[in-house]
Design a protein around this motif. Structure first.
Motif, PDB file in Angstrom:
ATOM      1  N   ASP A  10       0.770  -1.327   0.209  1.00 62.00           N
ATOM      2  CA  ASP A  10       0.143   0.013  -0.389  1.00 62.00           C
ATOM      3  C   ASP A  10       0.759   1.365   0.071  1.00 62.00           C
ATOM      4  O   ASP A  10       0.766   2.004  -0.830  1.00 62.00           O
ATOM      5  CB  ASP A  10      -1.041  -0.412   1.009  1.00 62.00           C
ATOM      6  CG  ASP A  10      -1.844  -0.986   1.402  1.00 62.00           C
ATOM      7  OD1 ASP A  10      -2.439  -1.885  -0.122  1.00 62.00           O
ATOM      8  OD2 ASP A  10      -2.915  -1.097   1.811  1.00 62.00           O
ATOM      9  N   GLU A  75      -8.104   6.381   4.296  1.00 60.61           N
ATOM     10  CA  GLU A  75      -7.952   4.560   2.624  1.00 60.61           C
ATOM     11  C   GLU A  75      -8.092   4.861   1.869  1.00 60.61           C
ATOM     12  O   GLU A  75      -8.546   5.860   1.683  1.00 60.61           O
ATOM     13  CB  GLU A  75      -8.514   4.203   3.625  1.00 60.61           C
ATOM     14  CG  GLU A  75      -8.378   3.475   5.313  1.00 60.61           C
ATOM     15  CD  GLU A  75      -6.881   2.945   5.546  1.00 60.61           C
ATOM     16  OE1 GLU A  75      -6.903   1.932   4.633  1.00 60.61           O
ATOM     17  OE2 GLU A  75      -6.474   3.162   7.008  1.00 60.61           O
ATOM     18  N   PRO A 102      -4.774  10.274   2.034  1.00 58.26           N
ATOM     19  CA  PRO A 102      -3.385   9.293   1.131  1.00 58.26           C
ATOM     20  C   PRO A 102      -2.552   9.781   0.172  1.00 58.26           C
ATOM     21  O   PRO A 102      -1.200   8.726   0.762  1.00 58.26           O
ATOM     22  CB  PRO A 102      -4.603   7.784   0.655  1.00 58.26           C
ATOM     23  CG  PRO A 102      -6.066   8.143   0.494  1.00 58.26           C
ATOM     24  CD  PRO A 102      -5.976   9.511   0.823  1.00 58.26           C
ATOM     25  N   SER A 130       2.311   7.208   4.995  1.00 59.53           N
ATOM     26  CA  SER A 130       1.500   6.303   4.964  1.00 59.53           C
ATOM     27  C   SER A 130       1.245   5.086   6.183  1.00 59.53           C
ATOM     28  O   SER A 130       0.650   4.640   6.664  1.00 59.53           O
ATOM     29  CB  SER A 130       0.986   5.085   3.801  1.00 59.53           C
ATOM     30  OG  SER A 130       1.788   6.003   2.413  1.00 59.53           O
TER      31      SER A 130
END
Length: 610
Positions: A10, A75, A102, A130
């Motif tokens: 991510d 998110e 994000p 993050s």
């Protein structure tokens, strides 16, 4: 053989998304301010340090977030605006992307403080790269405060390619200006390095334009307003006489979103056809209100490009709307019959006789008497009659009897007349007050007089800037110049070069400047217009290299002060221009690559005359 395709973590995916959304500090300001608007804020305070490199903070008095919402906002693909795919084509809000926060948290250190009006405590959330570092309840004001620190701290390659502080600051001003122009009912405050530099109180649309562009723009604006089944078009366009060389102060907005649209820009230019010069641009602030289902705002990552379903029809409506407003302005002048001091028009009375007008004459007037002579005698010899025959001494002589001394051009003899637009001189010819024709060894040389002068002046100005040799001439009455917020942000980057040319500017505060001095060789009566044009040129080039900025300023000033087309030149002026042109290092082309001269060879001339 092992598999080679795998999912990205991510953190890396967010950095890739940040590359699409967050290009520079101005992108962060845009995203955070749009989120504040969607939260219903009526007051937005923006604070930046080091042009956004060190800190970008946006504080609003909107509805705030709960602890869960604050965490979910960071998110990927999280949003409160979209529940189905159809919602993408019916959006009325700005911050619906679900990628902004994000993406920002992936390349910066973010601190969020938020509280809803009915909650007793708010939420503190700290995220860096993050990763959530802290989340806890705190006491804070209602609304939301987001601080973005050290942008691109973990992507050094991106941070290294940021422009200078002046350039990044100018881009931040541009984003704030675009947002403020569609939200005149919102109060904006900008603080730079702990100093307030911009305050926009709540106002109407016209007042907001004046707040941003300066009070001098108010008399230039013409209102437009048209409502059709396809769209509502409203806003303001500029009067033709205030058209500018640059393309600043040109804005399109669709459903309160700033867009770029070259096709509609041509529609506006079509409405100004024959009203402004070909190299000038009108100012305009044009707003469209359309059904969200007939536009697509997702064709560009930053959403500055929009695709319309009925572009051709809207083009016609826009062109006609602007032309109609211009026609009303030009064709319907107002007459005030109540003005004090108006001339009284007498009423005709047939019972009264009109006296014969009297003509005063001088019975002693003699048209043949010299103004300098006190006494005139008709038999006195005429003095200086030899001058009448000057230039005719060689008339009728054979070519071989003319001496070398006679062949030398007489620079005091300007012309023998004009035929077919050609001014004849001993060595040079001026054709239609546009081109200089002169004979060279290989044929006939044609020189564009305006472009040649641009080349000459550019070399002169660039030398003055680099050597700081410009001579300033003080003006008797300083001109007060109003700049827009964006122009005021651009001025510091070019101030040293303007002073090197000979301009003297004193800041009066609130984006106002007094022009105390101008370059001594400039005869332009409007130094404010010159400075506006040079600032606009610098904004358009967006260059960050000092030499490029200097060349942009020198070229802009050269174009504005060069000899225009349509001016008749004397022999001395043509000779001087040709000599100065060929003293330049690159006499054949202007600094921006346009051809200055061409040669028509003898063989080409012979071929055309066969």
């Amino acid at each position: 053989m092992s598999d080679i395709i795998h999912l990205l973590p991510d953190s890396i995916a967010n950095q890739i998304a940040a590359g699409e959304v967050i290009q520079r500090p101005a992108s962060v300001v845009k995203e955070l301010v749009e989120n504040a608007l969607d939260a219903g804020a009526t007051l937005i305070h923006i604070a930046i340090k080091d042009a956004g490199r060190t800190l970008i903070q946006v504080i609003d008095n909107g509805k705030g977030m709960s602890a869960t919402d604050a965490r979910m906002a960071f998110e990927r693909h999280a949003t409160s605006k979209i529940k189905s795919a159809e919602d993408l084509f019916a959006l009325h809000t700005m911050g619906f992307r679900g990628e902004a926060l994000p993406s920002i948290s992936a390349i910066a250190q973010v601190e969020l403080k938020s509280r809803r009006q009915d909650d007793e405590t708010g939420t503190l959330l700290i995220i860096a790269g993050s990763k959530v570092e802290k989340q806890e309840p705190i006491s804070c004001a209602a609304g939301t405060s987001i601080s973005v620190k050290n942008i691109f701290y973990n992507v050094p390659a991106r941070r290294r390619f940021l422009k200078s502080n002046e350039t990044e600051r100018r881009n931040i001003f541009s984003e704030i200006e675009r947002i403020a122009l569609v939200n005149p009912d919102i109060e904006f405050i900008l603080t730079e390095n702990d100093v307030q530099t911009l305050h926009l109180p709540k106002s109407g649309l016209r007042q907001r334009i004046v707040q941003l562009e300066g009070k001098n723009i108010n008399p230039q604006l013409i209102e437009i307003n048209e409502e059709t089944s396809l769209a509502k078009i409203y806003g303001y366009v500029g009067k033709p006489e205030f058209a500018r060389k640059g393309r600043s102060s040109q804005f399109f907005f669709v459903n309160n979103r700033y867009i770029r649209h070259p096709y509609f820009h041509k529609a506006v230019l079509s409405a100004y056809e024959h009203l402004i010069a070909a190299n000038e641009n009108p100012l305009y602030f044009i707003y469209f209100e359309v059904d969200p289902s007939v536009i697509d705002v997702n064709i560009h990552p930053t959403k500055t490009e929009v695709k319309f379903e009925n572009e051709r029809a809207l083009w016609q409506i826009l062109m006609v709307t602007v032309k109609e407003s211009l026609g009303k302005f030009n064709a319907v002048p107002t007459i005030d019959f109540n003005t004090e001091g108006a001339v009284d028009i007498p009423v005709f009375d047939p019972t009264k006789s009109s006296p014969m007008p009297k003509v005063n004459i001088d019975p002693n007037y003699n048209p043949f008497r010299s103004p300098q002579a006190k006494h005139y005698s008709p038999n006195a010899p005429v003095q200086g009659w030899e001058e009448l025959y000057k230039g005719f001494q060689n008339e009728g002589k054979a070519p071989e009897t003319i001496t070398d001394e006679m062949q030398q051009p007489d620079l005091s003899f300007h012309s023998t007349g004009e035929e077919n637009g050609i001014v004849l001189t001993p060595e040079h010819y001026q054709y239609k007050q546009r081109y200089i024709l002169t004979s060279v060894k290989s044929g006939l040389m044609i020189i564009d007089q305006h472009k040649a002068h641009v080349r000459i002046l550019f070399d002169k100005y660039i030398e003055q800037i680099k050597g700081r040799k410009g001579v300033s001439q003080r003006v008797l009455f300083p001109e007060v110049m109003e700049l827009s917020a964006t122009e005021a942000a651009t001025l510091p980057a070019i101030m040293d070069d303007l002073e090197a040319l000979g301009f003297e500017l004193n800041s009066l505060g609130n984006h106002s400047f007094a022009v105390q001095g101008v370059p001594a060789e400039i005869e332009n009566p409007d130094p404010g217009a010159l400075i506006h044009s040079m600032i606009s040129q610098s904004m358009q080039t967006g260059s960050d290299v000092k030499s490029d900025i200097q060349e942009s300023i020198a070229l802009s000033l050269a174009k504005l002060t060069a000899i225009p087309y349509g001016r008749t030149l004397s022999i001395e002026e043509m000779l001087l221009m040709v000599n100065q042109l060929f003293a330049c290092q690159i006499p054949s082309y202007t600094p921006d690559g346009q051809t200055i001269l061409t040669v028509l060879s003898d063989s080409e001339i012979d071929k055309k005359l066969k």
